[in-house]
Design a protein around this motif. Sequence first.
Motif, mmCIF file in Angstrom:
data_model
loop_
_atom_site.group_PDB
_atom_site.id
_atom_site.type_symbol
_atom_site.label_atom_id
_atom_site.label_comp_id
_atom_site.label_asym_id
_atom_site.label_seq_id
_atom_site.Cartn_x
_atom_site.Cartn_y
_atom_site.Cartn_z
ATOM 1 N N TRP A 1 27.451 121.498 16.891
ATOM 2 C CA TRP A 1 26.590 122.224 15.959
ATOM 3 C C TRP A 1 25.628 121.328 15.216
ATOM 4 C CZ3 TRP A 1 30.950 125.636 13.511
ATOM 5 C CH2 TRP A 1 31.264 126.643 14.422
ATOM 6 N N GLY A 2 25.879 120.068 15.172
ATOM 7 C CA GLY A 2 25.016 119.168 14.425
ATOM 8 C C GLY A 2 25.613 117.801 14.382
ATOM 9 N N SER A 3 24.947 116.927 13.684
ATOM 10 C CA SER A 3 25.379 115.554 13.558
ATOM 11 C C SER A 3 25.889 115.301 12.170
ATOM 12 C CB SER A 3 24.206 114.598 13.864
ATOM 13 O OG SER A 3 24.546 113.287 13.559
ATOM 14 N N ALA A 4 26.953 114.537 12.117
ATOM 15 C CA ALA A 4 27.487 114.167 10.809
ATOM 16 C C ALA A 4 26.546 113.278 10.063
ATOM 17 C CB ALA A 4 28.836 113.498 10.985
ATOM 18 N N ASP A 5 25.642 112.610 10.788
ATOM 19 C CA ASP A 5 24.704 111.724 10.127
ATOM 20 C C ASP A 5 23.633 112.495 9.365
ATOM 21 O OD1 ASP A 5 26.116 109.686 11.225
ATOM 22 O OD2 ASP A 5 24.748 109.311 12.871
ATOM 23 N N ARG B 1 20.872 122.463 10.817
ATOM 24 C CA ARG B 1 21.532 121.222 11.260
ATOM 25 C C ARG B 1 22.834 120.964 10.517
ATOM 26 N NH1 ARG B 1 16.412 119.040 10.413
ATOM 27 N NH2 ARG B 1 17.218 117.811 8.675
ATOM 28 N N THR B 2 22.887 121.303 9.238
ATOM 29 C CA THR B 2 24.021 120.885 8.417
ATOM 30 C C THR B 2 25.112 121.938 8.274
ATOM 31 O OG1 THR B 2 22.841 121.612 6.423
ATOM 32 C CG2 THR B 2 22.606 119.307 7.063
ATOM 33 N N LEU B 3 24.753 123.216 8.389
ATOM 34 C CA LEU B 3 25.738 124.250 8.103
ATOM 35 C C LEU B 3 26.856 124.293 9.144
ATOM 36 C CD1 LEU B 3 24.149 127.484 6.641
ATOM 37 C CD2 LEU B 3 25.658 125.819 5.597
ATOM 38 N N GLY B 4 26.540 124.067 10.403
ATOM 39 C CA GLY B 4 27.575 124.090 11.442
ATOM 40 C C GLY B 4 28.669 123.066 11.179
ATOM 41 N N PRO B 5 28.318 121.774 11.083
ATOM 42 C CA PRO B 5 29.355 120.783 10.780
ATOM 43 C C PRO B 5 30.056 121.033 9.454
ATOM 44 C CG PRO B 5 27.357 119.711 11.573
ATOM 45 C CD PRO B 5 27.020 121.159 11.356
ATOM 46 N N ALA B 6 29.296 121.459 8.428
ATOM 47 C CA ALA B 6 29.909 121.687 7.114
ATOM 48 C C ALA B 6 30.917 122.837 7.184
ATOM 49 C CB ALA B 6 28.827 121.984 6.072
ATOM 50 N N GLY C 1 22.679 116.453 0.955
ATOM 51 C CA GLY C 1 22.430 115.251 1.745
ATOM 52 C C GLY C 1 21.403 115.491 2.834
ATOM 53 N N GLY C 2 21.475 116.668 3.478
ATOM 54 C CA GLY C 2 20.471 116.996 4.483
ATOM 55 C C GLY C 2 19.099 117.210 3.876
ATOM 56 N N LEU C 3 19.026 117.882 2.719
ATOM 57 C CA LEU C 3 17.735 118.125 2.071
ATOM 58 C C LEU C 3 17.092 116.835 1.590
ATOM 59 C CD1 LEU C 3 18.641 121.310 -0.013
ATOM 60 C CD2 LEU C 3 17.132 121.200 1.976
ATOM 61 N N SER C 4 17.901 115.853 1.206
ATOM 62 C CA SER C 4 17.332 114.585 0.743
ATOM 63 C C SER C 4 16.649 113.830 1.878
ATOM 64 C CB SER C 4 18.418 113.712 0.123
ATOM 65 O OG SER C 4 19.338 113.268 1.121
ATOM 66 N N GLY C 5 16.937 114.215 3.141
ATOM 67 C CA GLY C 5 16.298 113.559 4.275
ATOM 68 C C GLY C 5 14.995 114.213 4.716
ATOM 69 N N VAL C 6 14.585 115.280 4.040
ATOM 70 C CA VAL C 6 13.308 115.922 4.380
ATOM 71 C C VAL C 6 12.167 114.959 4.043
ATOM 72 C CG1 VAL C 6 11.754 117.828 3.829
ATOM 73 C CG2 VAL C 6 14.207 118.242 4.025
ATOM 74 N N PRO C 7 11.240 114.709 4.967
ATOM 75 C CA PRO C 7 10.135 113.769 4.683
ATOM 76 C C PRO C 7 9.317 114.208 3.477
ATOM 77 C CG PRO C 7 10.229 114.317 7.021
ATOM 78 C CD PRO C 7 11.180 115.235 6.335
#
Length: 537
Positions: A268-272, A198-203, A164-170
Amino acid sequence: MAAIETVSGADAALRRRMGVAAAGLVLGFCLLPLALLPVLTGIPMASPVALLADPYLRGVVGFTLWQAFLSTLLAVALGVPLALALDRLRFPGRGLLLRLFFLPQALPVLVGALGIVTVFGRNGVVAEALVLAGLPHPSIYGLPGILVAHVFFNMPLVARLVLGGLSGVPAESWKLAGQMSLSRWATFRIVELPVLRRTLGPAAGLVFMLCATSFTLVLVLGGGPGATTLEVAIYQSLRYDFDPARAVALSVLQVGLVALILLPSLGWGSADDAGFGLARASRRFDRPSRAGRLFDIGLTACAVAFLLAPLLAILWSGLRADLGRIVLDPAFQDAAVRSLSIALLASALGLFLSTGLALAASATRGGGRLFLALSGSLVLVVPPIVVGAGWFLTLRAFGDVARFAPAIVVAGNAILVVPYATRILSPELAAVSRRHGRLARGLGLSGFARLRHVEWPALRRPLALAGAFGMAVSLGDLGVVALFGNSDLVTLPYLLLQRMGSYRSTDAEGIALLLALLCLGLILLAERGLGGRRTPI
């Protein structure tokens, strides 16, 4: 900030009130019984610190944290390379494969545990292969089984969150990486690594909390006192020893330990950054080497085999059972009707609370947003077995607990739905606010008109998915009903546990298959039929 600017003052105030009301209901249900226990029951509160003087309980606390740490480490170590491989690969059926990675979260935990025992147990395929190779086969019960089960359920979760985080890369970043002919390592360091930060902390925090509060898997696969977690110790204190003071003290200790983990992870990051649904495929322009592509294909194939093996085992063993006799069994029919009724009510209530929290979060920032996030994730801090123990002891002061059992099970399952539903709804609300919020405010849309024309078209499919997922979670939950279950309140997971406990393994395998098909059918129905199509403003 964008969400604040695109919601009018009146709408923002209304949404905040809705969020406070929803948060109040969640907080009240989870925390009120623990607060009222000393007053209503007169049960003396044992000190959690004093309990730690008991060597056995120190071992329980240590094992709870150790197995959660190892499970999280394995899930992250396997899930991150898998997500990177899936993001690099393009092949027919990729969308179907990503849906496979969604199944462990929709599969009832007890059913997944039975599938893992079937594959990795003493008579499983893995054991037979090791025997043929002349190798010893470790027992699936105890720490090894718990780790395998947690990886089965949480590795796909980590992979999906990272995807989900990688899909947000421009798209420009991928174009630039392709034009510069960046190597695999350079692409990882420059483009992919910032997403992982950004994503590993919340995950990792989410997976750790899920593993630290794991009840059903440890109950089934724990294998004895040496592999017991705090939640199982709470259950044993009430069901077998009936030591309320000890159960309350263990509950407080469990809440304190998990809270110490949750609070730091919020920063650690945002759930968004990573939604809970299926990630869209990024259009990449880098050219992986042959060796790198073969590695990605091999890793994906191994992960698919690991996930498919328990699912196929459930299917194979379930089909060998007399499904017709099981379906016509009055005990199964009563349990199915009761489970579906509880799941429907719990999902509706959970969606109501989640929508209120998500709408409020879209119009809130700073400390208010943190409060809403804590409320939505409270069930991860105060897990169902702790909530159930609190209400079980509190309601004893008002008479027969069985009278209140259905309402508590429905409410407990509804609270269980909230963290997942908010993670599905919040990113969609944030996205629609960024896309259409300023236009809606310029057109003077507010109140119900704004919800109807702006949020509702974007939320139809996520709401359907969240509702079906909530029903699947509720159908498979054993946490609250494990305490309140009785001859008049038997759900499908409780019936499955009874059949396993009485060594009626064939019936248990058939019930497991029917329960799994019911849960997975709900998810497919939501994705294909109930969600409809999004319509722009």
